[in-house]
Design a protein around this motif. Structure first.
Motif, short mmCIF file in Angstrom:
data_model
loop_
_atom_site.label_atom_id
_atom_site.label_comp_id
_atom_site.label_asym_id
_atom_site.label_seq_id
_atom_site.Cartn_x
_atom_site.Cartn_y
_atom_site.Cartn_z
N GLY A 203 0.81 -1.21 0.00
CA GLY A 203 0.00 0.00 0.00
C GLY A 203 0.84 1.26 0.00
N VAL A 204 1.78 1.37 0.94
CA VAL A 204 2.58 2.59 1.01
C VAL A 204 3.53 2.73 -0.18
N MET A 205 4.03 1.61 -0.69
CA MET A 205 4.93 1.70 -1.82
C MET A 205 4.17 1.96 -3.13
N THR A 206 2.90 1.57 -3.18
CA THR A 206 2.08 1.93 -4.34
C THR A 206 1.87 3.44 -4.37
N VAL A 207 1.63 4.04 -3.20
CA VAL A 207 1.50 5.50 -3.14
C VAL A 207 2.79 6.13 -3.66
N ALA A 208 3.93 5.65 -3.21
CA ALA A 208 5.22 6.19 -3.68
C ALA A 208 5.35 6.04 -5.19
N GLY A 209 4.91 4.90 -5.71
CA GLY A 209 4.96 4.68 -7.15
C GLY A 209 4.10 5.65 -7.93
N THR A 210 2.94 6.01 -7.37
CA THR A 210 2.06 6.95 -8.08
C THR A 210 2.69 8.34 -8.15
N VAL A 211 3.46 8.69 -7.15
CA VAL A 211 4.14 9.99 -7.16
C VAL A 211 5.20 10.01 -8.26
N LYS A 212 5.89 8.90 -8.43
CA LYS A 212 6.99 8.83 -9.39
C LYS A 212 6.55 8.42 -10.79
N TRP A 213 5.31 7.98 -10.94
CA TRP A 213 4.78 7.48 -12.22
C TRP A 213 5.04 8.43 -13.40
N PRO A 214 4.75 9.73 -13.25
CA PRO A 214 4.93 10.63 -14.41
C PRO A 214 6.38 10.71 -14.90
N LYS A 215 7.32 10.29 -14.09
CA LYS A 215 8.74 10.39 -14.46
C LYS A 215 9.23 9.14 -15.19
N GLY A 216 8.35 8.17 -15.38
CA GLY A 216 8.72 6.94 -16.07
C GLY A 216 9.24 5.88 -15.12
N LEU A 217 9.68 4.78 -15.70
CA LEU A 217 10.08 3.61 -14.92
C LEU A 217 11.41 3.77 -14.19
N TRP A 218 12.41 4.26 -14.85
CA TRP A 218 13.77 4.11 -14.35
C TRP A 218 14.13 5.08 -13.23
N VAL A 219 14.83 4.54 -12.24
CA VAL A 219 15.17 5.28 -11.03
C VAL A 219 16.13 6.44 -11.32
N GLN A 220 16.97 6.35 -12.34
CA GLN A 220 17.89 7.45 -12.60
C GLN A 220 17.14 8.71 -13.03
N ASN A 221 15.88 8.56 -13.45
CA ASN A 221 15.03 9.71 -13.76
C ASN A 221 14.02 9.97 -12.64
N ASP A 222 14.30 9.44 -11.44
CA ASP A 222 13.40 9.51 -10.28
C ASP A 222 12.08 8.80 -10.57
N GLY A 223 12.15 7.72 -11.36
CA GLY A 223 10.97 6.95 -11.73
C GLY A 223 10.54 5.97 -10.65
N TYR A 224 9.57 5.15 -10.99
CA TYR A 224 8.90 4.27 -10.03
C TYR A 224 9.52 2.88 -9.92
N GLU A 225 10.68 2.67 -10.50
CA GLU A 225 11.34 1.36 -10.48
C GLU A 225 11.48 0.79 -9.06
N TYR A 226 12.02 1.57 -8.15
CA TYR A 226 12.28 1.09 -6.79
C TYR A 226 10.98 0.77 -6.04
N PRO A 227 9.98 1.67 -6.02
CA PRO A 227 8.72 1.28 -5.36
C PRO A 227 8.10 0.03 -5.98
N LEU A 228 8.20 -0.11 -7.30
CA LEU A 228 7.64 -1.28 -7.98
C LEU A 228 8.33 -2.56 -7.50
N VAL A 229 9.64 -2.53 -7.39
CA VAL A 229 10.38 -3.70 -6.90
C VAL A 229 9.93 -4.06 -5.49
N LEU A 230 9.76 -3.07 -4.62
CA LEU A 230 9.32 -3.36 -3.26
C LEU A 230 7.90 -3.91 -3.21
N VAL A 231 7.03 -3.44 -4.09
CA VAL A 231 5.67 -3.98 -4.17
C VAL A 231 5.72 -5.44 -4.61
N VAL A 232 6.49 -5.73 -5.65
CA VAL A 232 6.57 -7.09 -6.18
C VAL A 232 7.20 -8.05 -5.17
#
Length: 174
Positions: A81-110
């Motif tokens: 739940g909390v990492m999904t919220v984090a992912g929604t914040v980073k969603w507009p920046k794309g997947l990859w973490v080097q662009n502040d994307g949602y890669e890391y929250p997605l890994v923690l959710v999975v």
């Protein structure tokens, strides 16, 4: 297999808990509750201090419970739940973490979902309390309810027009 689950639980659980500690204190590089509150405001959330405290407590609690292997499906649900919220914040920046994307929250959710399904292993509090294996229905419900609760939180706490406001704040900070 049990050693691998222990390493996975400890790593992911303690990282999630540490992220929560940063939200509510000056430890681990955090900016205290005031900094956590500002982070949520900057990211477009309403609720201020209460939002930061609840998010931090959820991360600390779910992370420590995952690390211990205690009530594993419920801990995984809260972490998702909390990492999904984090992912929604980073969603507009794309997947990859080097662009502040949602890669890391997605890994923690999975990983949290995988732990809900596999269980915590023999070296866990759940095993010591003889509550494993968890029924698969509980694990599947946790996997659905965790991200759903994160998305609902985002919908309920997000301020209309906040993404524009956050962008202006970020530009002013530069």
């Amino acid at each position: 297999m049990d050693a691998g689950l222990l390493v996975l639980r400890l790593t992911v659980g303690l990282l999630i808990a540490g992220h929560g500690v940063q939200k509510v204190s000056f430890r681990l590089g955090g900016n205290g509750v005031a900094g956590g509150t500002e982070e949520f405001r900057r990211d477009g959330f309403r609720g201020g201090r209460l939002t930061a405290l609840v998010a931090g407590a959820s991360q600390i609690g779910s992370g420590l419970f995952l690390a211990a292997g205690l009530l594993t499906p419920l801990a995984a649900m809260a972490a998702m739940g909390v990492m999904t919220v984090a992912g929604t914040v980073k969603w507009p920046k794309g997947l990859w973490v080097q662009n502040d994307g949602y890669e890391y929250p997605l890994v923690l959710v999975v990983v949290s979902a995988a732990l809900a399904l596999t269980g915590p292993g023999r070296w866990s509090v759940d095993h010591a309390l003889a509550v494993t294996p968890w029924p698969v229905g509980i694990s599947v419900a946790a996997i659905v309810m965790g991200p759903a609760s994160g998305l609902l939180t985002r919908v309920l706490l997000h301020r209309p027009g906040a993404s524009t406001e956050g962008a202006r704040y970020a530009q002013a900070a530069e």
